[in-house]
Design an enzyme around this catalytic site. Structure first.
Site, PDB file in Angstrom:
ATOM      1  N   HIS A   1       0.843  -1.194   0.000  1.00 16.03           N
ATOM      2  CA  HIS A   1       0.000   0.000   0.000  1.00 16.03           C
ATOM      3  C   HIS A   1       0.876   1.241   0.000  1.00 16.03           C
ATOM      4  O   HIS A   1       2.010   1.220   0.500  1.00 16.03           O
ATOM      5  CB  HIS A   1      -0.889   0.020   1.244  1.00 16.03           C
ATOM      6  CG  HIS A   1      -2.018  -0.956   1.204  1.00 16.03           C
ATOM      7  ND1 HIS A   1      -3.224  -0.729   1.820  1.00 16.03           N
ATOM      8  CD2 HIS A   1      -2.131  -2.181   0.625  1.00 16.03           C
ATOM      9  CE1 HIS A   1      -4.025  -1.752   1.628  1.00 16.03           C
ATOM     10  NE2 HIS A   1      -3.386  -2.647   0.908  1.00 16.03           N
TER      11      HIS A   1
ATOM     12  N   GLU B   1       0.755   3.931   1.798  1.00 16.24           N
ATOM     13  CA  GLU B   1       1.138   4.396   3.128  1.00 16.24           C
ATOM     14  C   GLU B   1       2.288   3.584   3.710  1.00 16.24           C
ATOM     15  O   GLU B   1       3.226   4.154   4.283  1.00 16.24           O
ATOM     16  CB  GLU B   1      -0.056   4.310   4.099  1.00 16.24           C
ATOM     17  CG  GLU B   1      -1.248   5.147   3.690  1.00 16.24           C
ATOM     18  CD  GLU B   1      -2.311   4.378   2.913  1.00 16.24           C
ATOM     19  OE1 GLU B   1      -3.498   4.664   3.114  1.00 16.24           O
ATOM     20  OE2 GLU B   1      -1.939   3.498   2.098  1.00 16.24           O
TER      21      GLU B   1
ATOM     22  N   CYS C   1      -6.774   2.176   5.188  1.00 11.57           N
ATOM     23  CA  CYS C   1      -7.444   0.942   5.604  1.00 11.57           C
ATOM     24  C   CYS C   1      -6.992   0.593   7.031  1.00 11.57           C
ATOM     25  O   CYS C   1      -6.142   1.275   7.604  1.00 11.57           O
ATOM     26  CB  CYS C   1      -7.090  -0.192   4.646  1.00 11.57           C
ATOM     27  SG  CYS C   1      -5.360  -0.734   4.790  1.00 11.57           S
TER      28      CYS C   1
ATOM     29  N   CYS D   1      -3.098  -0.008   7.303  1.00  8.24           N
ATOM     30  CA  CYS D   1      -2.311   1.227   7.221  1.00  8.24           C
ATOM     31  C   CYS D   1      -2.558   2.126   8.427  1.00  8.24           C
ATOM     32  O   CYS D   1      -1.621   2.725   8.957  1.00  8.24           O
ATOM     33  CB  CYS D   1      -2.617   1.959   5.915  1.00  8.24           C
ATOM     34  SG  CYS D   1      -2.039   1.019   4.471  1.00  8.24           S
TER      35      CYS D   1
END
Length: 159
Positions: free
Chosen positions: A53, A55, A83, A86
């Protein structure tokens, strides 16, 4: 253009990199002392990795840059609400602030489904700023998914 918008524009540029490789366009930058110290964009399908991801990529780079897992004094600018994975990493990193573009009503954990960033029982809470360049971030995502649905529809017709 203010500081928040300037850094969110940089996150949007990261999201465009994801879009170019047919990834969901989510981008992120981490700022320390008014300078971008880390960038990340979604690469989950490309890397075949759940953890890829935007992040998490940016957190890893920022930690390396600062030489510490603690990212105190840092602000994350991200085009889509984080999410649960993260959001947990953001809390664990001791990030001071998160500035978000658009909300994620199906999976967001900074206020939509849950707010993991500000649970008072945790040993760290994160300041939140929502809705910076929200329309631009939101449109980028909805256009991506519209094109994806159209492509799948055309592929089905070709069968």
């Amino acid at each position: 253009m203010n500081q928040e918008e300037k850094f969110m524009k940089a996150a949007i540029r990261e999201a465009r990199k994801a879009e170019k490789i047919q990834e969901v366009p989510i981008g992120c930058v981490i700022v320390y002392e008014n300078k971008i110290i880390a960038r990340g964009y979604n690469r989950r399908n490309t890397d075949k990795n759940t953890l890829a991801h935007a992040e998490l990529s940016a957190i890893k780079k920022a930690s390396k840059k600062l030489g510490d897992w603690r990212l105190e004094g840092c602000t994350m600018y991200v085009t889509l609400e984080p999410c649960q994975m993260c959001a947990g990493a953001i809390v664990q990193s001791r990030m001071d602030r998160v500035v978000m573009g658009s909300m994620n009503p199906k999976a967001g954990c900074a206020g939509s489904v849950l707010n993991l960033l500000q649970i008072s029982a945790f040993n760290h809470q994160v300041e939140l700023v929502r809705g910076i360049l929200e329309e631009e971030c939101s449109t980028m995502l909805s256009e991506f998914f519209r094109k994806l649905r159209e492509t799948k529809r055309l592929e089905k017709q070709m069968e």
